[in-house]
Design a protein around this motif. Sequence first.
Motif, PDB file in Angstrom:
ATOM      1  N   TYR A   1       0.852  -1.185   0.000  1.00  8.96           N
ATOM      2  CA  TYR A   1       0.000   0.000   0.000  1.00  8.96           C
ATOM      3  C   TYR A   1       0.887   1.233   0.000  1.00  8.96           C
ATOM      4  CZ  TYR A   1      -4.793  -1.684   0.971  1.00  8.96           C
ATOM      5  OH  TYR A   1      -6.046  -2.248   0.888  1.00  8.96           O
TER       6      TYR A   1
ATOM      7  N   LYS B   1      -5.138   6.566   0.849  1.00 11.37           N
ATOM      8  CA  LYS B   1      -4.411   5.324   0.665  1.00 11.37           C
ATOM      9  C   LYS B   1      -4.708   4.763  -0.722  1.00 11.37           C
ATOM     10  CE  LYS B   1      -8.076   2.688   2.902  1.00 11.37           C
ATOM     11  NZ  LYS B   1      -8.442   1.822   4.056  1.00 11.37           N
TER      12      LYS B   1
ATOM     13  N   LYS C   1      -3.953   1.072  -3.123  1.00  9.77           N
ATOM     14  CA  LYS C   1      -3.462  -0.294  -3.147  1.00  9.77           C
ATOM     15  C   LYS C   1      -2.238  -0.392  -4.043  1.00  9.77           C
ATOM     16  CE  LYS C   1      -7.947  -2.459  -2.361  1.00  9.77           C
ATOM     17  NZ  LYS C   1      -8.985  -3.368  -2.911  1.00  9.77           N
TER      18      LYS C   1
ATOM     19  N   PRO D   1      -2.124  -6.072  -2.078  1.00  5.03           N
ATOM     20  CA  PRO D   1      -2.816  -5.546  -0.905  1.00  5.03           C
ATOM     21  C   PRO D   1      -3.655  -6.568  -0.128  1.00  5.03           C
ATOM     22  CG  PRO D   1      -4.044  -5.037  -2.886  1.00  5.03           C
ATOM     23  CD  PRO D   1      -2.780  -5.727  -3.334  1.00  5.03           C
TER      24      PRO D   1
ATOM     25  N   TYR E   1      -4.127  -7.144   3.856  1.00  5.13           N
ATOM     26  CA  TYR E   1      -3.551  -5.991   4.556  1.00  5.13           C
ATOM     27  C   TYR E   1      -4.495  -4.795   4.468  1.00  5.13           C
ATOM     28  CZ  TYR E   1       0.785  -8.621   3.724  1.00  5.13           C
ATOM     29  OH  TYR E   1       1.759  -9.589   3.663  1.00  5.13           O
ATOM     30  N   SER E   2      -4.357  -3.892   5.422  1.00 10.14           N
ATOM     31  CA  SER E   2      -4.957  -2.575   5.326  1.00 10.14           C
ATOM     32  C   SER E   2      -3.974  -1.577   5.907  1.00 10.14           C
ATOM     33  CB  SER E   2      -6.306  -2.512   6.055  1.00 10.14           C
ATOM     34  OG  SER E   2      -6.121  -2.755   7.438  1.00 10.14           O
TER      35      SER E   2
ATOM     36  N   SER F   1      -3.414   2.679   7.586  1.00 11.20           N
ATOM     37  CA  SER F   1      -4.028   3.848   8.199  1.00 11.20           C
ATOM     38  C   SER F   1      -3.022   4.980   8.196  1.00 11.20           C
ATOM     39  CB  SER F   1      -4.445   3.532   9.638  1.00 11.20           C
ATOM     40  OG  SER F   1      -4.880   4.700  10.304  1.00 11.20           O
TER      41      SER F   1
ATOM     42  N   GLU G   1      -5.156  -7.863   9.350  1.00 10.00           N
ATOM     43  CA  GLU G   1      -6.413  -8.077  10.067  1.00 10.00           C
ATOM     44  C   GLU G   1      -6.453  -9.440  10.748  1.00 10.00           C
ATOM     45  OE1 GLU G   1      -8.730  -5.912  10.636  1.00 10.00           O
ATOM     46  OE2 GLU G   1      -8.078  -4.290   9.308  1.00 10.00           O
TER      47      GLU G   1
END
Lengths: 113, 108
Positions: A47, A55, A57, A61, A64-65, A67, A79
């Motif tokens: 990311y 954000k 990708k 990706p 995943y995430s 912030s 997650e």
Amino acid sequence: DVKVTQSSRYLVKRTGEKVFLECVQDMDHENMFWYRQDPGLGLRLIYFSYDVKMKEKGDIPEGYSVSREKKERFSLILESASTNQTSMYLCASSRDSGVSPLHFGNGTRLTVT
Amino acid sequence: AQRVTQPEKLLSVFKGAPVELKCNYSYSGSPELFWYVQYSRQRLQLLLRHISRESIKGFTADLNKGETSFHLKKPFAQEEDSAMYYCALLSGYSTLTFGKGTMLLVSP
């Protein structure tokens, strides 16, 4: 000198855990990136972010995430960690210019058991 | 699609020998290319970029659009050059696509 700091050098987590990898840069860079580095595969972009709360990708990706609530901080979130996410994770930052070099952190080696 | 190919996983040479680390790219636009290096236990860092046409630590790299290559060269390798080298292509706004890397080992 630009400093990109990743909060952990080594992490060991269990499958299914939620994992946070933190990255902070001190040069007011607009762009921040998360890559994973695997032997034989090189660096792959997970990311990236061009601005606060923004954000995009990268190439890999899934799972995943991210912030970015503040300009200097970019967090990568797993997650529900899986064993195939065992890797070296590299954070980088750069100024808002296409040819501005990336400045990397020391990396976080994550092991998921 | 953009792609960076480094055909050699490992390049082993003796001190004082010439070095060439190969990099080929695939990109439809006008390419911006870089070499990054990672020494043992150090962070990944920029070595050089083609727009600067510079020589860093004795290394040079010339962009050859006809052959779509950006090979890294040094006439006389030193032991301290031993490291992992990555070729990278600016593939989007400020994003880099990296090759898989070449480990250079320079023996005494």
